[in-house]
Design a protein around this motif. Structure first.
Motif, PDB file in Angstrom:
ATOM      1  N   THR A   1     -29.000 -53.016  13.077  1.00  0.00           N
ATOM      2  CA  THR A   1     -28.062 -53.971  12.488  1.00  0.00           C
ATOM      3  C   THR A   1     -26.861 -54.115  13.428  1.00  0.00           C
ATOM      4  N   GLU A   2     -26.030 -55.101  13.165  1.00  0.00           N
ATOM      5  CA  GLU A   2     -24.842 -55.315  14.008  1.00  0.00           C
ATOM      6  C   GLU A   2     -23.961 -54.064  14.021  1.00  0.00           C
ATOM      7  N   ARG A   3     -23.773 -53.459  12.883  1.00  0.00           N
ATOM      8  CA  ARG A   3     -22.956 -52.244  12.799  1.00  0.00           C
ATOM      9  C   ARG A   3     -23.601 -51.094  13.579  1.00  0.00           C
ATOM     10  N   GLN A   4     -24.913 -50.935  13.426  1.00  0.00           N
ATOM     11  CA  GLN A   4     -25.612 -49.876  14.155  1.00  0.00           C
ATOM     12  C   GLN A   4     -25.535 -50.105  15.666  1.00  0.00           C
ATOM     13  N   ARG A   5     -25.602 -51.358  16.073  1.00  0.00           N
ATOM     14  CA  ARG A   5     -25.506 -51.667  17.509  1.00  0.00           C
ATOM     15  C   ARG A   5     -24.171 -51.204  18.065  1.00  0.00           C
ATOM     16  N   ALA A   6     -23.101 -51.498  17.337  1.00  0.00           N
ATOM     17  CA  ALA A   6     -21.772 -51.092  17.785  1.00  0.00           C
ATOM     18  C   ALA A   6     -21.668 -49.564  17.874  1.00  0.00           C
TER      19      ALA A   6
ATOM     20  N   ASP B   1     -26.942 -53.830  36.904  1.00  0.00           N
ATOM     21  CA  ASP B   1     -26.685 -55.260  37.075  1.00  0.00           C
ATOM     22  C   ASP B   1     -26.735 -55.917  35.700  1.00  0.00           C
ATOM     23  N   ASN B   2     -26.173 -57.106  35.602  1.00  0.00           N
ATOM     24  CA  ASN B   2     -26.190 -57.866  34.347  1.00  0.00           C
ATOM     25  C   ASN B   2     -25.625 -57.036  33.201  1.00  0.00           C
ATOM     26  N   ILE B   3     -24.365 -56.679  33.317  1.00  0.00           N
ATOM     27  CA  ILE B   3     -23.721 -55.828  32.312  1.00  0.00           C
ATOM     28  C   ILE B   3     -22.969 -56.634  31.252  1.00  0.00           C
ATOM     29  N   GLU B   4     -23.162 -57.926  31.216  1.00  0.00           N
ATOM     30  CA  GLU B   4     -22.401 -58.799  30.311  1.00  0.00           C
ATOM     31  C   GLU B   4     -22.482 -58.385  28.845  1.00  0.00           C
TER      32      GLU B   4
ATOM     33  N   VAL C   1     -18.135 -58.921  21.955  1.00  0.00           N
ATOM     34  CA  VAL C   1     -17.098 -58.466  21.023  1.00  0.00           C
ATOM     35  C   VAL C   1     -17.687 -57.758  19.808  1.00  0.00           C
ATOM     36  N   HIS C   2     -18.909 -58.078  19.423  1.00  0.00           N
ATOM     37  CA  HIS C   2     -19.540 -57.440  18.267  1.00  0.00           C
ATOM     38  C   HIS C   2     -19.889 -55.969  18.532  1.00  0.00           C
ATOM     39  N   LEU C   3     -20.047 -55.611  19.798  1.00  0.00           N
ATOM     40  CA  LEU C   3     -20.357 -54.216  20.121  1.00  0.00           C
ATOM     41  C   LEU C   3     -19.108 -53.332  20.110  1.00  0.00           C
ATOM     42  N   LYS C   4     -17.941 -53.945  20.192  1.00  0.00           N
ATOM     43  CA  LYS C   4     -16.672 -53.208  20.106  1.00  0.00           C
ATOM     44  C   LYS C   4     -16.583 -52.085  21.129  1.00  0.00           C
ATOM     45  N   GLN C   5     -16.935 -52.381  22.362  1.00  0.00           N
ATOM     46  CA  GLN C   5     -16.898 -51.395  23.434  1.00  0.00           C
ATOM     47  C   GLN C   5     -15.805 -51.744  24.437  1.00  0.00           C
ATOM     48  N   ASP C   6     -15.347 -50.751  25.158  1.00  0.00           N
ATOM     49  CA  ASP C   6     -14.475 -50.957  26.302  1.00  0.00           C
ATOM     50  C   ASP C   6     -15.362 -50.747  27.527  1.00  0.00           C
ATOM     51  N   PRO C   7     -15.847 -51.831  28.127  1.00  0.00           N
ATOM     52  CA  PRO C   7     -16.841 -51.706  29.203  1.00  0.00           C
ATOM     53  C   PRO C   7     -16.428 -50.808  30.365  1.00  0.00           C
TER      54      PRO C   7
ATOM     55  N   TYR D   1     -12.183 -59.668  33.838  1.00  0.00           N
ATOM     56  CA  TYR D   1     -13.489 -60.170  33.417  1.00  0.00           C
ATOM     57  C   TYR D   1     -13.203 -61.349  32.503  1.00  0.00           C
ATOM     58  N   ALA D   2     -13.836 -62.477  32.757  1.00  0.00           N
ATOM     59  CA  ALA D   2     -13.638 -63.716  32.002  1.00  0.00           C
ATOM     60  C   ALA D   2     -12.233 -64.259  32.256  1.00  0.00           C
ATOM     61  N   VAL D   3     -11.833 -65.217  31.467  1.00  0.00           N
ATOM     62  CA  VAL D   3     -10.524 -65.855  31.628  1.00  0.00           C
ATOM     63  C   VAL D   3      -9.708 -65.633  30.364  1.00  0.00           C
ATOM     64  N   PRO D   4      -8.375 -65.663  30.488  1.00  0.00           N
ATOM     65  CA  PRO D   4      -7.557 -65.502  29.279  1.00  0.00           C
ATOM     66  C   PRO D   4      -7.979 -66.511  28.213  1.00  0.00           C
ATOM     67  N   ASP D   5      -7.843 -66.135  26.979  1.00  0.00           N
ATOM     68  CA  ASP D   5      -8.235 -66.926  25.808  1.00  0.00           C
ATOM     69  C   ASP D   5      -9.732 -66.873  25.522  1.00  0.00           C
ATOM     70  N   HIS D   6     -10.540 -66.312  26.427  1.00  0.00           N
ATOM     71  CA  HIS D   6     -11.965 -66.115  26.144  1.00  0.00           C
ATOM     72  C   HIS D   6     -12.082 -64.833  25.329  1.00  0.00           C
ATOM     73  N   PRO D   7     -12.942 -64.810  24.304  1.00  0.00           N
ATOM     74  CA  PRO D   7     -13.025 -63.602  23.459  1.00  0.00           C
ATOM     75  C   PRO D   7     -13.417 -62.340  24.214  1.00  0.00           C
ATOM     76  N   GLU D   8     -14.108 -62.466  25.336  1.00  0.00           N
ATOM     77  CA  GLU D   8     -14.543 -61.289  26.093  1.00  0.00           C
ATOM     78  C   GLU D   8     -13.595 -60.938  27.237  1.00  0.00           C
ATOM     79  N   TYR D   9     -12.474 -61.619  27.336  1.00  0.00           N
ATOM     80  CA  TYR D   9     -11.518 -61.393  28.424  1.00  0.00           C
ATOM     81  C   TYR D   9     -11.055 -59.941  28.444  1.00  0.00           C
ATOM     82  N   ARG D  10     -11.071 -59.381  29.639  1.00  0.00           N
ATOM     83  CA  ARG D  10     -10.567 -58.023  29.864  1.00  0.00           C
ATOM     84  C   ARG D  10      -9.752 -58.020  31.148  1.00  0.00           C
ATOM     85  N   ARG D  11      -8.729 -57.201  31.153  1.00  0.00           N
ATOM     86  CA  ARG D  11      -7.879 -57.052  32.331  1.00  0.00           C
ATOM     87  C   ARG D  11      -7.487 -55.589  32.427  1.00  0.00           C
TER      88      ARG D  11
END
Length: 165
Positions: A64-69, A91-94, A99-105, A133-143
């Motif tokens: 489930t989504e919760r179990q995945r996180a 590779d391909n770590i996207e 955001v549903h996984l709630k991880q700090d990559p 990673y990504a651009v500001p305002d994107h839900p997956e943005y990280r800095r």
């Protein structure tokens, strides 16, 4: 003449052996040659190149989504642990940015790099001593500040950086 990306990565692998976090990020935008460089590193080191999106998705299909996180960190640890030796290529770590996984990559990769040298392709850039990673305002943005990892850039315009430990 600029040093080829694959040579930069191989050199950083040697440098990483003495660091607390043995994490090397190959940083560049999509299509910049990160995968090709990692494929060449894979051939020269006889270490498989892991497609994280594919392998982690396979293991999370029945969760489930919760179990995945809750399980993402453990499952990625198992994937990395199945690679023999002290080096792993990712590779391909996207999926780690979902955001549903709630991880700090970055922290996740750093944790993995305590037991093995981890080389990962990072779709993003290094600007003003910040990894993005990504651009500001994107839900997956990280800095992130550049520290506790080595970075190899896809271009000679951004110098490979040894980050503080």
């Amino acid at each position: 003449m600029a040093e080829p990306l694959v040579d930069k990565v191989l050199r950083k692998i040697g440098e990483a052996r003495e660091l607390y976090y043995r994490l090397i990020l190959v940083v560049g935008p999509a299509g910049s040659g990160k995968t090709k460089a990692l494929q060449e590193v894979s051939v020269s080191t006889s270490v498989p190149l892991i497609n994280v999106n594919l392998e982690l998705s396979r293991r999370m299909l029945d969760l489930t989504e919760r179990q995945r996180a809750l399980q993402a960190r453990k499952l990625l640890g198992e994937i990395v642990g199945e690679v023999a030796g002290n080096l792993v290529l990712l590779d391909n770590i996207e999926i780690l940015f979902d955001v549903h996984l709630k991880q700090d990559p970055l922290r996740l990769l750093q944790g993995l790099s305590r037991n093995k040298t981890v080389v990962a392709a990072w779709n993003g850039s290094i600007v003003d001593d910040r990894l993005t990673y990504a651009v500001p305002d994107h839900p997956e943005y990280r800095r992130y500040p550049i520290r506790d990892f080595l970075a190899v850039s896809y271009t000679h315009l951004t110098l490979p950086t040894i980050c503080s430990v």
